[in-house]
Design a protein around this motif. Structure first.
Motif, mmCIF file in Angstrom:
data_model
loop_
_atom_site.group_PDB
_atom_site.id
_atom_site.type_symbol
_atom_site.label_atom_id
_atom_site.label_comp_id
_atom_site.label_asym_id
_atom_site.label_seq_id
_atom_site.Cartn_x
_atom_site.Cartn_y
_atom_site.Cartn_z
ATOM 1 N N LEU A 1 -3.136 -1.072 -10.465
ATOM 2 C CA LEU A 1 -2.782 -1.828 -9.264
ATOM 3 C C LEU A 1 -2.019 -0.899 -8.337
ATOM 4 O O LEU A 1 -0.999 -0.329 -8.712
ATOM 5 N N ARG A 2 -2.505 -0.755 -7.109
ATOM 6 C CA ARG A 2 -1.883 0.167 -6.158
ATOM 7 C C ARG A 2 -0.983 -0.616 -5.191
ATOM 8 O O ARG A 2 -1.454 -1.538 -4.518
ATOM 9 N N ILE A 3 0.273 -0.217 -5.130
ATOM 10 C CA ILE A 3 1.244 -0.917 -4.282
ATOM 11 C C ILE A 3 1.855 0.053 -3.277
ATOM 12 O O ILE A 3 2.340 1.128 -3.642
ATOM 13 N N ALA A 4 1.843 -0.337 -2.008
ATOM 14 C CA ALA A 4 2.488 0.442 -0.946
ATOM 15 C C ALA A 4 3.855 -0.167 -0.660
ATOM 16 O O ALA A 4 3.975 -1.388 -0.507
ATOM 17 N N THR A 5 4.879 0.662 -0.586
ATOM 18 C CA THR A 5 6.234 0.159 -0.368
ATOM 19 C C THR A 5 7.167 1.262 0.095
ATOM 20 O O THR A 5 6.908 2.449 -0.135
ATOM 21 N N GLY A 6 8.242 0.861 0.745
ATOM 22 C CA GLY A 6 9.309 1.790 1.069
ATOM 23 C C GLY A 6 10.454 1.676 0.082
ATOM 24 O O GLY A 6 11.423 2.439 0.144
ATOM 25 N N PHE A 7 10.347 0.729 -0.848
ATOM 26 C CA PHE A 7 11.405 0.479 -1.834
ATOM 27 C C PHE A 7 11.009 1.129 -3.151
ATOM 28 O O PHE A 7 10.490 0.471 -4.065
ATOM 29 N N THR A 8 11.262 2.408 -3.253
ATOM 30 C CA THR A 8 10.780 3.198 -4.391
ATOM 31 C C THR A 8 11.612 3.027 -5.658
ATOM 32 O O THR A 8 11.231 3.533 -6.719
ATOM 33 N N TYR A 9 12.729 2.322 -5.570
ATOM 34 C CA TYR A 9 13.527 2.009 -6.760
ATOM 35 C C TYR A 9 13.298 0.562 -7.194
ATOM 36 O O TYR A 9 12.967 0.293 -8.352
ATOM 37 N N GLU A 63 1.604 -3.820 6.177
ATOM 38 C CA GLU A 63 0.649 -4.924 6.121
ATOM 39 C C GLU A 63 -0.799 -4.459 6.299
ATOM 40 O O GLU A 63 -1.737 -5.159 5.906
ATOM 41 N N ALA A 64 -0.991 -3.291 6.895
ATOM 42 C CA ALA A 64 -2.348 -2.786 7.123
ATOM 43 C C ALA A 64 -2.918 -2.071 5.909
ATOM 44 O O ALA A 64 -4.138 -1.845 5.834
ATOM 45 N N ALA A 65 -2.084 -1.711 4.953
ATOM 46 C CA ALA A 65 -2.526 -0.898 3.816
ATOM 47 C C ALA A 65 -3.642 -1.525 2.993
ATOM 48 O O ALA A 65 -4.632 -0.860 2.682
ATOM 49 N N PRO A 66 -3.570 -2.814 2.623
ATOM 50 C CA PRO A 66 -4.673 -3.395 1.853
ATOM 51 C C PRO A 66 -5.989 -3.415 2.626
ATOM 52 O O PRO A 66 -7.051 -3.117 2.060
ATOM 53 N N ILE A 111 -5.959 1.436 1.350
ATOM 54 C CA ILE A 111 -4.952 2.380 0.852
ATOM 55 C C ILE A 111 -4.218 1.816 -0.354
ATOM 56 O O ILE A 111 -3.779 2.552 -1.239
ATOM 57 N N ALA A 112 -4.060 0.484 -0.386
ATOM 58 C CA ALA A 112 -3.327 -0.176 -1.464
ATOM 59 C C ALA A 112 -3.939 -1.539 -1.738
ATOM 60 O O ALA A 112 -4.669 -2.094 -0.905
ATOM 61 N N ASP A 113 -3.634 -2.081 -2.913
ATOM 62 C CA ASP A 113 -4.077 -3.432 -3.263
ATOM 63 C C ASP A 113 -3.060 -4.475 -2.837
ATOM 64 O O ASP A 113 -3.413 -5.620 -2.543
ATOM 65 N N ALA A 114 -1.796 -4.094 -2.819
ATOM 66 C CA ALA A 114 -0.713 -5.018 -2.511
ATOM 67 C C ALA A 114 0.431 -4.241 -1.863
ATOM 68 O O ALA A 114 0.421 -3.004 -1.821
ATOM 69 N N ILE A 115 1.412 -4.967 -1.353
ATOM 70 C CA ILE A 115 2.571 -4.324 -0.747
ATOM 71 C C ILE A 115 3.853 -4.983 -1.265
ATOM 72 O O ILE A 115 3.832 -6.135 -1.702
ATOM 73 N N VAL A 116 4.939 -4.247 -1.220
ATOM 74 C CA VAL A 116 6.269 -4.796 -1.443
ATOM 75 C C VAL A 116 7.077 -4.466 -0.199
ATOM 76 O O VAL A 116 7.297 -3.301 0.123
ATOM 77 N N ASP A 117 7.501 -5.495 0.524
ATOM 78 C CA ASP A 117 8.165 -5.264 1.799
ATOM 79 C C ASP A 117 9.110 -6.421 2.111
ATOM 80 O O ASP A 117 9.050 -7.479 1.468
ATOM 81 N N LEU A 118 9.958 -6.207 3.131
ATOM 82 C CA LEU A 118 10.861 -7.261 3.581
ATOM 83 C C LEU A 118 10.092 -8.293 4.390
ATOM 84 O O LEU A 118 9.227 -7.955 5.201
ATOM 85 N N VAL A 119 10.419 -9.553 4.172
ATOM 86 C CA VAL A 119 9.772 -10.659 4.869
ATOM 87 C C VAL A 119 10.847 -11.527 5.510
ATOM 88 O O VAL A 119 11.831 -11.885 4.863
#
Length: 259
Positions: free
Chosen positions: A189-197, A221-224, A228-236
């Motif tokens: 599962l590929r996840i794009a995020t700026g929260f690497t910890y 939000e454009a990554a999937p 580039i990614a399957d999912a994202i982890v980001d602030l909402v």
């Protein structure tokens, strides 16, 4: 480890009654009494560095780190103003300012993540940042003390989001995501995020084994859609941007609630 003792009092006027440090054989004690009256909404969180041993011995002033720009900075200035603690910045290009009512205090404008890092190092003594920033860059450091964990502005949450379409169309929970047969050592599962910890820690804590991460700071939000990614982890915040990009939050995917 040095111990920081902090006392917050409320009274009609905004002032500092004392800030003193007296050495002892085993403990460095710092007593802070803030007398403030805040009648409007407040915000992120107030942090105190308990790492007093790292402070330069020749420094006598208290250093407060504030966000340097953006909505967070504006709302923080309004909070302090409502507490009769207006920040005076002589030159907008300078990174240091003052609060006239607190003559022994320096205000330093920094990026939120740098505020946390400098609290840990002892270069700052106090700071106002979002809880998500503390969690990501503080990483559970015991020298960071949350003096006030809810200032009631800058509300958002860090969350996992997946596409509404394709193989994710009927996936509505973290448990269902983890059980998808697609994720293997050869196809994680590929996840794009700026929260690497926080993102890897969350996935590990929830038993998702076959996961890889790509680092990104903006337009996640454009990554999937780009593949580039399957999912994202980001602030909402409102969730509108996710919806407009055909993404959805799922049950169990909330990582941190922040303000």
């Amino acid at each position: 480890m040095a111990v920081l003792q902090t006392n917050f009092l409320q009274c009609p006027l905004a002032s500092i009654s004392s800030f003193s440090a007296s050495p002892s054989s085993a403990i460095n004690r710092v007593s802070v009494k803030f007398m403030v009256s805040c009648c409007s909404v407040a915000s992120p969180i107030t942090l105190v560095s308990g790492n007093v041993d790292n402070r330069p011995s020749e420094r006598n002033e208290v250093r407060l780190g504030l966000p340097s720009k953006g909505r967070m900075a504006t709302d923080t200035f309004e909070l302090l103003k409502d507490c009769q603690l207006s920040v005076r910045q002589v030159n907008p290009r300078q990174y240091v300012a003052e609060i006239p009512l607190l003559p022994n205090l320096e205000v330093w404008f920094q990026r939120p993540k740098d505020i946390v890092r400098k609290l840990v190092s002892g270069d700052l003594d106090l700071g106002i940042v979002g809880l998500d920033t503390v969690s990501e860059y503080g990483q559970g450091n015991e020298d960071l003390i949350l003096a006030h964990d809810a200032l009631e502005y800058g509300d958002c949450h860090l969350s996992l989001a997946i596409p509404k379409y394709g193989i994710f169309e009927n996936i509505n929970s973290l448990e269902e995501l983890a059980q998808m047969p697609q994720w293997t050592p050869g196809r994680p599962l590929r996840i794009a995020t700026g929260f690497t910890y926080l993102a890897p820690k969350f996935m590990k804590d929830n038993g998702l084994k076959h996961v890889t991460f790509s680092t990104a700071d903006g337009a996640l939000e454009a990554a999937p859609a780009m593949g580039i990614a399957d999912a994202i982890v980001d602030l909402v915040s409102s969730g509108t941007t996710l919806k407009e990009n055909n993404l959805k939050e799922i049950e169990g995917g909330l990582i941190v609630e922040s303000q």
